[in-house]
Motif scaffolding. Sequence first.
Motif, PDB file in Angstrom:
ATOM      1  N   THR A   1     -64.349  86.595   5.649  1.00  0.00           N
ATOM      2  CA  THR A   1     -62.923  86.707   5.967  1.00  0.00           C
ATOM      3  C   THR A   1     -62.031  86.318   4.803  1.00  0.00           C
ATOM      4  O   THR A   1     -60.868  86.726   4.749  1.00  0.00           O
ATOM      5  CB  THR A   1     -62.567  85.811   7.171  1.00  0.00           C
ATOM      6  N   LEU A   2     -62.551  85.536   3.859  1.00  0.00           N
ATOM      7  CA  LEU A   2     -61.673  84.928   2.862  1.00  0.00           C
ATOM      8  C   LEU A   2     -61.115  85.938   1.867  1.00  0.00           C
ATOM      9  O   LEU A   2     -59.891  86.025   1.681  1.00  0.00           O
ATOM     10  CB  LEU A   2     -62.408  83.807   2.113  1.00  0.00           C
ATOM     11  N   ILE A   3     -61.974  86.702   1.215  1.00  0.00           N
ATOM     12  CA  ILE A   3     -61.521  87.569   0.120  1.00  0.00           C
ATOM     13  C   ILE A   3     -60.496  88.601   0.586  1.00  0.00           C
ATOM     14  O   ILE A   3     -59.432  88.738  -0.043  1.00  0.00           O
ATOM     15  CB  ILE A   3     -62.721  88.242  -0.575  1.00  0.00           C
ATOM     16  N   PRO A   4     -60.736  89.350   1.676  1.00  0.00           N
ATOM     17  CA  PRO A   4     -59.707  90.321   2.093  1.00  0.00           C
ATOM     18  C   PRO A   4     -58.393  89.659   2.500  1.00  0.00           C
ATOM     19  O   PRO A   4     -57.312  90.189   2.211  1.00  0.00           O
ATOM     20  CB  PRO A   4     -60.355  91.057   3.277  1.00  0.00           C
ATOM     21  N   GLU A   5     -58.448  88.489   3.148  1.00  0.00           N
ATOM     22  CA  GLU A   5     -57.221  87.814   3.567  1.00  0.00           C
ATOM     23  C   GLU A   5     -56.494  87.194   2.376  1.00  0.00           C
ATOM     24  O   GLU A   5     -55.262  87.208   2.314  1.00  0.00           O
ATOM     25  CB  GLU A   5     -57.539  86.739   4.610  1.00  0.00           C
ATOM     26  N   GLU A   6     -57.245  86.663   1.427  1.00  0.00           N
ATOM     27  CA  GLU A   6     -56.611  86.115   0.224  1.00  0.00           C
ATOM     28  C   GLU A   6     -55.934  87.220  -0.570  1.00  0.00           C
ATOM     29  O   GLU A   6     -54.811  87.047  -1.066  1.00  0.00           O
ATOM     30  CB  GLU A   6     -57.670  85.402  -0.640  1.00  0.00           C
ATOM     31  N   SER A   7     -56.604  88.364  -0.684  1.00  0.00           N
ATOM     32  CA  SER A   7     -56.006  89.507  -1.389  1.00  0.00           C
ATOM     33  C   SER A   7     -54.718  89.949  -0.710  1.00  0.00           C
ATOM     34  O   SER A   7     -53.724  90.287  -1.362  1.00  0.00           O
ATOM     35  CB  SER A   7     -56.991  90.673  -1.430  1.00  0.00           C
ATOM     36  N   LYS A   8     -54.735  89.937   0.622  1.00  0.00           N
ATOM     37  CA  LYS A   8     -53.569  90.381   1.376  1.00  0.00           C
ATOM     38  C   LYS A   8     -52.360  89.477   1.124  1.00  0.00           C
ATOM     39  O   LYS A   8     -51.256  89.978   0.847  1.00  0.00           O
ATOM     40  CB  LYS A   8     -53.883  90.404   2.873  1.00  0.00           C
ATOM     41  N   ILE A   9     -52.548  88.170   1.190  1.00  0.00           N
ATOM     42  CA  ILE A   9     -51.381  87.305   1.022  1.00  0.00           C
ATOM     43  C   ILE A   9     -50.899  87.277  -0.421  1.00  0.00           C
ATOM     44  O   ILE A   9     -49.697  87.177  -0.675  1.00  0.00           O
ATOM     45  CB  ILE A   9     -51.633  85.864   1.536  1.00  0.00           C
ATOM     46  N   VAL A  10     -51.813  87.380  -1.375  1.00  0.00           N
ATOM     47  CA  VAL A  10     -51.394  87.402  -2.784  1.00  0.00           C
ATOM     48  C   VAL A  10     -50.551  88.642  -3.056  1.00  0.00           C
ATOM     49  O   VAL A  10     -49.517  88.578  -3.737  1.00  0.00           O
ATOM     50  CB  VAL A  10     -52.616  87.353  -3.725  1.00  0.00           C
ATOM     51  N   ASN A  11     -50.977  89.770  -2.490  1.00  0.00           N
ATOM     52  CA  ASN A  11     -50.258  91.032  -2.732  1.00  0.00           C
ATOM     53  C   ASN A  11     -49.029  91.180  -1.836  1.00  0.00           C
ATOM     54  O   ASN A  11     -47.932  91.495  -2.313  1.00  0.00           O
ATOM     55  CB  ASN A  11     -51.200  92.216  -2.515  1.00  0.00           C
ATOM     56  N   ASP A  12     -49.190  90.966  -0.530  1.00  0.00           N
ATOM     57  CA  ASP A  12     -48.084  91.181   0.400  1.00  0.00           C
ATOM     58  C   ASP A  12     -47.009  90.112   0.261  1.00  0.00           C
ATOM     59  O   ASP A  12     -45.814  90.399   0.357  1.00  0.00           O
ATOM     60  CB  ASP A  12     -48.599  91.205   1.840  1.00  0.00           C
ATOM     61  N   PHE A  13     -47.427  88.867   0.069  1.00  0.00           N
ATOM     62  CA  PHE A  13     -46.460  87.775  -0.037  1.00  0.00           C
ATOM     63  C   PHE A  13     -45.876  87.665  -1.443  1.00  0.00           C
ATOM     64  O   PHE A  13     -44.918  86.941  -1.659  1.00  0.00           O
ATOM     65  CB  PHE A  13     -47.111  86.448   0.330  1.00  0.00           C
ATOM     66  N   LYS A  14     -46.522  88.365  -2.395  1.00  0.00           N
ATOM     67  CA  LYS A  14     -46.063  88.324  -3.788  1.00  0.00           C
ATOM     68  C   LYS A  14     -45.898  86.870  -4.255  1.00  0.00           C
ATOM     69  O   LYS A  14     -44.820  86.443  -4.691  1.00  0.00           O
ATOM     70  CB  LYS A  14     -44.754  89.109  -3.953  1.00  0.00           C
ATOM     71  N   LEU A  15     -46.984  86.127  -4.149  1.00  0.00           N
ATOM     72  CA  LEU A  15     -46.959  84.723  -4.553  1.00  0.00           C
ATOM     73  C   LEU A  15     -46.552  84.618  -6.015  1.00  0.00           C
ATOM     74  O   LEU A  15     -47.078  85.316  -6.880  1.00  0.00           O
ATOM     75  CB  LEU A  15     -48.333  84.085  -4.326  1.00  0.00           C
ATOM     76  N   GLU A  16     -45.624  83.710  -6.288  1.00  0.00           N
ATOM     77  CA  GLU A  16     -44.974  83.671  -7.594  1.00  0.00           C
ATOM     78  C   GLU A  16     -45.668  82.763  -8.604  1.00  0.00           C
ATOM     79  O   GLU A  16     -45.306  82.733  -9.776  1.00  0.00           O
ATOM     80  CB  GLU A  16     -43.521  83.220  -7.418  1.00  0.00           C
TER      81      GLU A  16
END
Length: 576
Positions: free
Chosen positions: A252-267
């Motif tokens: 579960t980690l890699i797809p969810e981490e990718s999602k928040i990094v991309n969708d949330f645009k972590l700065e």
Amino acid sequence: MRLNVRTINNYSYYSIIKDYTNLNGKRTTKIFEKLGNQEQVEERFGKVDTIKKINEYIDELNNEDKEELLKREFNPNKRISPGIKRQFNVGYLFLKRLYYQLRLDEICNAISDKYKFQYDLNEILSYLIFARIIYPSSKLETFKQCQNFIEQPKFKLHDEYRALSYIAKNMDFIQKSLFNNSKNIVNRNSSVIYYDCTNFFFEIDIDDDLRKYGISKEHRPNPIVGMGLFMDGDGLPLSFNIHPGNQNEQKTLIPEESKIVNDFKLESTKIILCSDAGLSSDEIKKFNSSNNKAFVITQSLKKLKEEYKKQVFDDNNWRIQGDLKHVYNLEEIKNDDVLKDKYYETLFYKIIQTETKSVKQDLIVTFCFKYYDYNKNIRDSQIERAKKAIETGNVTRKGKNQNDYRRLINSINSTNCGEVAENTNYFIDEDLISEESKYDGYYALTTNLVGDVNEIFKIIKGRWEIEESFRIMKSDFLARPVNLSREDRIKAHFLTCFISLFIYRLLEKKLEYKYTTSQILKTLRNMNTVEQKGLGFEPLYERTNLTDDLHELFKFNTDLEIVSYKKMKKILNKNI
């Protein structure tokens, strides 16, 4: 107050009535004092200038001290009206202020515009969140408990269930919008992200596509669903995901981490993942060793290769934080009472270079004599419980959890002649105790970060907050067991729990972490008022430092001797 005269069958009846505006903005009246019929009034006020004297009496009442007036309004011989609710909770108003600061109403309006349904999604979502924190219970009970808020909900129970489906459909949109909106009222520290998984049980016997039989954190035999939770470096929730209960949490980690990094645009220029040993796969570490990412992940010493264990248990080459000049020998300190007392609470560490299939990393091992005694004392207590269980014959199944004393009990089946048979003999497993004791006092983590070891320790210490977040959801918000069967409604339930957790954690932060979870929740849940008809709302709770801080933080007061209808209405409207 004013005089009211009613004529019934040619007989006049006199009373003093009081006008007031209720919370709904409607002008209404209440009888303050019944004066009686014409004969009774003349007997009391005289037959000359009767009406004038009554009005003079009313003027005196209007000028009377409000506290004394309040006492006079209650009749010790009159019963209260049936079916009239008089007590209301106002603790949720502080949560409501945060709800609107996070612009969750705008998120709901965007969803409503998309689907064109008739009910008020914002009202439903807000009450689901407030009730999860103040009155945690099932959806049916939540609908009933919402009647205890000073603002009565207008939606119907079937609307609540229908809304869950649309909340679930927009789960990603809600989480992304919540994160973006939160940045307007609080700094989000996304340089470190914590991730961990837990599961929630369902009291059912047959599993389905989501609710699967798996390894339960509560060691229950029920179907479960898994939850993965991301948290930022300041302990505020980032996002969550729901997955089938039998799914490996590492997946579960890699797809969810990718999602928040991309969708949330972590700065953040560099994102550091911190997680526990259950998520320490080579694939996860490889993923977090590229594209400006790094990892700090706890490590099970029991699962290390023997070559690394040998270095871990070597008493030489230990260091102390902040001292790069000296190295220490643990055996020498252990055998010297003076040194052991001096360094009893000191955290020693050593760094060992290791590697996985794809990643070179540092294994940082710590040791503390105080932690050693802590581990030993816990196990000694468990040994005593195990011995007592054997002596009393109260031995059930074999324990598997490290906190279960039954794991220390072993057994053999034999006859009196020593042959294998059905008689069971129980005994303390000394080999297991000896093996476990080797790890007392030790703790380990792996990382690909290069730099100050103190910063790495600071990162790993923050992991306790994600564990506490799970505890709050399960124990304080009663997120389990889940009394829903449809997958979309189950996911919506956990989304409301997630938002509730975020709002609560945000409240903790704004209160500067001065109070415990128990103190905050107990205070909010006990902040009740009683309506004194015609006057307003009288607080029934104790004024404390915490209630003072809440009122100061949100710039309104419900702790006045009487909160008038006008003032209460102003407080309610200010939240929107």
